[in-house]
Design a protein around this motif. Structure first.
Motif: not given
Length: 115
Positions: A29-33, A51-61, A66-77
């Protein structure tokens, strides 16, 4: 039911880059969590980025900056762009989705960084 399929792993030299993809299908239903974990030989699985349940991002220290998380909701990816890779980033990377008190995992993709 939820299916997660990772791709994009491989062998890269230190300082190089890779982009991982996680395609989600089923009752999504969403790409959150949703995010990425990794497990190196002899070590416990650890959170890399999510991505947290609130769509915020969380990274290991160890990967911040160096790393970036992103998403494409249209592609569910969900993607993980990994730059300036280090040998200690070598691990199997798993996609993870938390939903309705359950947890789903992909099959994993190997990332190997040579020095």
């Amino acid at each position: 039911q939820v299916q997660l399929v990772e791709s994009g792993g491989g062998l890269v030299q230190a300082g190089g880059s890779l982009r991982l993809s996680c395609a989600a299908s089923g009752s999504i239903f969403s790409l959150n969590a949703m995010g990425w974990y990794r497990q190196a030989p002899g070590k416990q699985r650890e959170l890399v980025a999510a991505f947290t349940s609130s769509a915020l991002t969380n990274y290991a220290g160890s990967v911040k900056g160096r790393f970036t998380i992103s998403r494409d909701n249209a592609k569910n990816t969900v993607y993980l762009q990994m730059n300036n890779l280090k040998p200690e980033d070598t691990a199997v990377y798993y996609c993870n989705k938390k939903m309705a008190s359950r947890e789903y995992w992909g099959q994993g993709t190997q990332v190997t960084v040579s020095s």
